[in-house]
Design a protein around this motif. Structure first.
Motif, PDB file in Angstrom:
ATOM      1  N   GLU A  62      34.371  64.555   5.753  1.00  0.00           N
ATOM      2  CA  GLU A  62      35.365  65.248   4.922  1.00  0.00           C
ATOM      3  C   GLU A  62      34.939  65.367   3.464  1.00  0.00           C
ATOM      4  O   GLU A  62      35.675  65.913   2.647  1.00  0.00           O
ATOM      5  N   GLY A  63      33.781  64.825   3.123  1.00  0.00           N
ATOM      6  CA  GLY A  63      33.337  64.856   1.734  1.00  0.00           C
ATOM      7  C   GLY A  63      34.069  63.856   0.863  1.00  0.00           C
ATOM      8  O   GLY A  63      34.121  64.006  -0.361  1.00  0.00           O
ATOM      9  N   ALA A  64      34.621  62.813   1.484  1.00  0.00           N
ATOM     10  CA  ALA A  64      35.366  61.804   0.737  1.00  0.00           C
ATOM     11  C   ALA A  64      34.556  60.526   0.524  1.00  0.00           C
ATOM     12  O   ALA A  64      35.035  59.598  -0.132  1.00  0.00           O
ATOM     13  N   ALA A  65      33.354  60.459   1.086  1.00  0.00           N
ATOM     14  CA  ALA A  65      32.478  59.301   0.909  1.00  0.00           C
ATOM     15  C   ALA A  65      31.032  59.778   0.910  1.00  0.00           C
ATOM     16  O   ALA A  65      30.714  60.806   1.490  1.00  0.00           O
ATOM     17  N   SER A  66      30.193  58.996   0.289  1.00  0.00           N
ATOM     18  CA  SER A  66      28.779  59.358   0.161  1.00  0.00           C
ATOM     19  C   SER A  66      27.944  58.743   1.285  1.00  0.00           C
ATOM     20  O   SER A  66      28.387  57.825   1.978  1.00  0.00           O
ATOM     21  N   ILE A  67      26.717  59.202   1.398  1.00  0.00           N
ATOM     22  CA  ILE A  67      25.795  58.626   2.370  1.00  0.00           C
ATOM     23  C   ILE A  67      25.489  57.169   2.011  1.00  0.00           C
ATOM     24  O   ILE A  67      25.275  56.332   2.888  1.00  0.00           O
ATOM     25  N   GLU A  68      25.513  56.840   0.729  1.00  0.00           N
ATOM     26  CA  GLU A  68      25.319  55.451   0.311  1.00  0.00           C
ATOM     27  C   GLU A  68      26.426  54.557   0.868  1.00  0.00           C
ATOM     28  O   GLU A  68      26.163  53.429   1.280  1.00  0.00           O
ATOM     29  N   CYS A  69      27.627  55.066   0.864  1.00  0.00           N
ATOM     30  CA  CYS A  69      28.760  54.332   1.419  1.00  0.00           C
ATOM     31  C   CYS A  69      28.539  54.085   2.909  1.00  0.00           C
ATOM     32  O   CYS A  69      28.767  52.984   3.417  1.00  0.00           O
ATOM     33  N   PHE A  70      28.065  55.105   3.593  1.00  0.00           N
ATOM     34  CA  PHE A  70      27.786  54.980   5.026  1.00  0.00           C
ATOM     35  C   PHE A  70      26.663  53.965   5.265  1.00  0.00           C
ATOM     36  O   PHE A  70      26.752  53.120   6.154  1.00  0.00           O
ATOM     37  N   ASN A  71      25.628  54.033   4.447  1.00  0.00           N
ATOM     38  CA  ASN A  71      24.514  53.084   4.577  1.00  0.00           C
ATOM     39  C   ASN A  71      24.962  51.648   4.343  1.00  0.00           C
ATOM     40  O   ASN A  71      24.482  50.725   4.998  1.00  0.00           O
ATOM     41  N   GLU A  72      25.893  51.439   3.414  1.00  0.00           N
ATOM     42  CA  GLU A  72      26.427  50.098   3.169  1.00  0.00           C
ATOM     43  C   GLU A  72      27.184  49.583   4.388  1.00  0.00           C
ATOM     44  O   GLU A  72      27.053  48.413   4.760  1.00  0.00           O
ATOM     45  N   ALA A  73      27.965  50.460   5.011  1.00  0.00           N
ATOM     46  CA  ALA A  73      28.699  50.072   6.217  1.00  0.00           C
ATOM     47  C   ALA A  73      27.721  49.723   7.336  1.00  0.00           C
ATOM     48  O   ALA A  73      27.926  48.743   8.073  1.00  0.00           O
ATOM     49  N   LEU A  74      26.656  50.497   7.464  1.00  0.00           N
ATOM     50  CA  LEU A  74      25.645  50.214   8.489  1.00  0.00           C
ATOM     51  C   LEU A  74      24.906  48.911   8.217  1.00  0.00           C
ATOM     52  O   LEU A  74      24.595  48.165   9.146  1.00  0.00           O
ATOM     53  N   ALA A  75      24.626  48.624   6.959  1.00  0.00           N
ATOM     54  CA  ALA A  75      23.933  47.387   6.600  1.00  0.00           C
ATOM     55  C   ALA A  75      24.782  46.171   6.990  1.00  0.00           C
ATOM     56  O   ALA A  75      24.262  45.176   7.506  1.00  0.00           O
ATOM     57  N   SER A  76      26.069  46.259   6.757  1.00  0.00           N
ATOM     58  CA  SER A  76      26.973  45.173   7.130  1.00  0.00           C
ATOM     59  C   SER A  76      27.002  45.013   8.651  1.00  0.00           C
ATOM     60  O   SER A  76      26.929  43.891   9.179  1.00  0.00           O
ATOM     61  N   TYR A  77      27.091  46.124   9.355  1.00  0.00           N
ATOM     62  CA  TYR A  77      27.092  46.144  10.827  1.00  0.00           C
ATOM     63  C   TYR A  77      25.819  45.482  11.354  1.00  0.00           C
ATOM     64  O   TYR A  77      25.872  44.593  12.203  1.00  0.00           O
ATOM     65  N   GLU A  78      24.675  45.886  10.830  1.00  0.00           N
ATOM     66  CA  GLU A  78      23.396  45.336  11.262  1.00  0.00           C
ATOM     67  C   GLU A  78      23.327  43.832  10.991  1.00  0.00           C
ATOM     68  O   GLU A  78      22.913  43.045  11.854  1.00  0.00           O
ATOM     69  N   SER A  79      23.729  43.428   9.816  1.00  0.00           N
ATOM     70  CA  SER A  79      23.692  42.020   9.436  1.00  0.00           C
ATOM     71  C   SER A  79      24.551  41.162  10.366  1.00  0.00           C
ATOM     72  O   SER A  79      24.129  40.083  10.797  1.00  0.00           O
ATOM     73  N   LEU A  80      25.735  41.631  10.682  1.00  0.00           N
ATOM     74  CA  LEU A  80      26.629  40.876  11.562  1.00  0.00           C
ATOM     75  C   LEU A  80      26.064  40.768  12.974  1.00  0.00           C
ATOM     76  O   LEU A  80      26.123  39.700  13.595  1.00  0.00           O
ATOM     77  N   TYR A  81      25.503  41.857  13.479  1.00  0.00           N
ATOM     78  CA  TYR A  81      24.914  41.808  14.818  1.00  0.00           C
ATOM     79  C   TYR A  81      23.706  40.876  14.848  1.00  0.00           C
ATOM     80  O   TYR A  81      23.528  40.110  15.800  1.00  0.00           O
ATOM     81  N   LEU A  82      22.884  40.904  13.820  1.00  0.00           N
ATOM     82  CA  LEU A  82      21.723  40.013  13.779  1.00  0.00           C
ATOM     83  C   LEU A  82      22.156  38.554  13.674  1.00  0.00           C
ATOM     84  O   LEU A  82      21.548  37.663  14.271  1.00  0.00           O
ATOM     85  N   GLN A  83      23.229  38.305  12.941  1.00  0.00           N
ATOM     86  CA  GLN A  83      23.783  36.957  12.854  1.00  0.00           C
ATOM     87  C   GLN A  83      24.244  36.497  14.243  1.00  0.00           C
ATOM     88  O   GLN A  83      23.984  35.359  14.648  1.00  0.00           O
ATOM     89  N   ALA A  84      24.922  37.384  14.959  1.00  0.00           N
ATOM     90  CA  ALA A  84      25.396  37.057  16.311  1.00  0.00           C
ATOM     91  C   ALA A  84      24.225  36.772  17.250  1.00  0.00           C
ATOM     92  O   ALA A  84      24.256  35.808  18.023  1.00  0.00           O
ATOM     93  N   ILE A  85      23.198  37.580  17.174  1.00  0.00           N
ATOM     94  CA  ILE A  85      22.010  37.394  18.017  1.00  0.00           C
ATOM     95  C   ILE A  85      21.361  36.049  17.727  1.00  0.00           C
ATOM     96  O   ILE A  85      20.976  35.314  18.652  1.00  0.00           O
ATOM     97  N   ASN A  86      21.253  35.701  16.448  1.00  0.00           N
ATOM     98  CA  ASN A  86      20.653  34.416  16.074  1.00  0.00           C
ATOM     99  C   ASN A  86      21.486  33.237  16.581  1.00  0.00           C
ATOM    100  O   ASN A  86      20.925  32.220  17.015  1.00  0.00           O
ATOM    101  N   LEU A  87      22.794  33.352  16.513  1.00  0.00           N
ATOM    102  CA  LEU A  87      23.656  32.296  17.046  1.00  0.00           C
ATOM    103  C   LEU A  87      23.461  32.141  18.560  1.00  0.00           C
ATOM    104  O   LEU A  87      23.382  31.025  19.074  1.00  0.00           O
ATOM    105  N   TYR A  88      23.392  33.236  19.242  1.00  0.00           N
ATOM    106  CA  TYR A  88      23.218  33.203  20.700  1.00  0.00           C
ATOM    107  C   TYR A  88      21.834  32.655  21.068  1.00  0.00           C
ATOM    108  O   TYR A  88      21.690  31.891  22.019  1.00  0.00           O
ATOM    109  N   ARG A  89      20.847  33.002  20.309  1.00  0.00           N
ATOM    110  CA  ARG A  89      19.475  32.562  20.555  1.00  0.00           C
ATOM    111  C   ARG A  89      19.383  31.030  20.494  1.00  0.00           C
ATOM    112  O   ARG A  89      18.640  30.415  21.241  1.00  0.00           O
ATOM    113  N   ARG A  90      20.126  30.413  19.604  1.00  0.00           N
ATOM    114  CA  ARG A  90      20.100  28.953  19.453  1.00  0.00           C
ATOM    115  C   ARG A  90      20.744  28.317  20.638  1.00  0.00           C
ATOM    116  O   ARG A  90      20.601  27.296  21.082  1.00  0.00           O
TER     117      ARG A  90
END
Length: 106
Positions: free
Chosen positions: A78-106
């Motif tokens: 809708e032109g109400a957020a920037s690609i940087e905003c989207f990238n920040e949301a993706l970075a958080s998503y990636e970080s949380l999933y990697l944290q979950a994977i590391n917990l499961y790996r242990r």
């Protein structure tokens, strides 16, 4: 003003009167799939089920990150957020999933 509105207001260029342009689904999908590909390289089958059962707080954060991506995606369309905003949301998503994977790996 709700939390998402506050977040999106920060995503607009400060001091700029120029309106953000809508971002196509195709572009957002490409960026999203890059992040998913990175997560999939580390993903271990059973991680999500384990996190849901043993770390419900992290599971909630992951679900919120998924919701945030959907909301920011729509705002980008809708032109109400920037690609940087989207990238920040993706970075958080990636970080949380990697944290979950590391917990499961242990």
């Amino acid at each position: 003003m709700d939390l998402m509105e506050k977040y999106l207001s920060r995503a607009k260029p400060e001091g700029s009167k120029k309106k953000l342009e809508p971002i196509s689904d195709e572009h957002l999908q490409d960026v999203f799939l890059e992040t998913v590909s990175k997560v999939n390289k580390s993903y271990i089958e059973g991680t999500i089920q384990y996190i849901g059962e043993h770390h419900p707080g992290l599971d909630d954060k992951i679900n919120n990150a998924d919701d945030r991506i959907n909301n920011v995606w729509k705002a980008c369309n809708e032109g109400a957020a920037s690609i940087e905003c989207f990238n920040e949301a993706l970075a958080s998503y990636e970080s949380l999933y990697l944290q979950a994977i590391n917990l499961y790996r242990r």
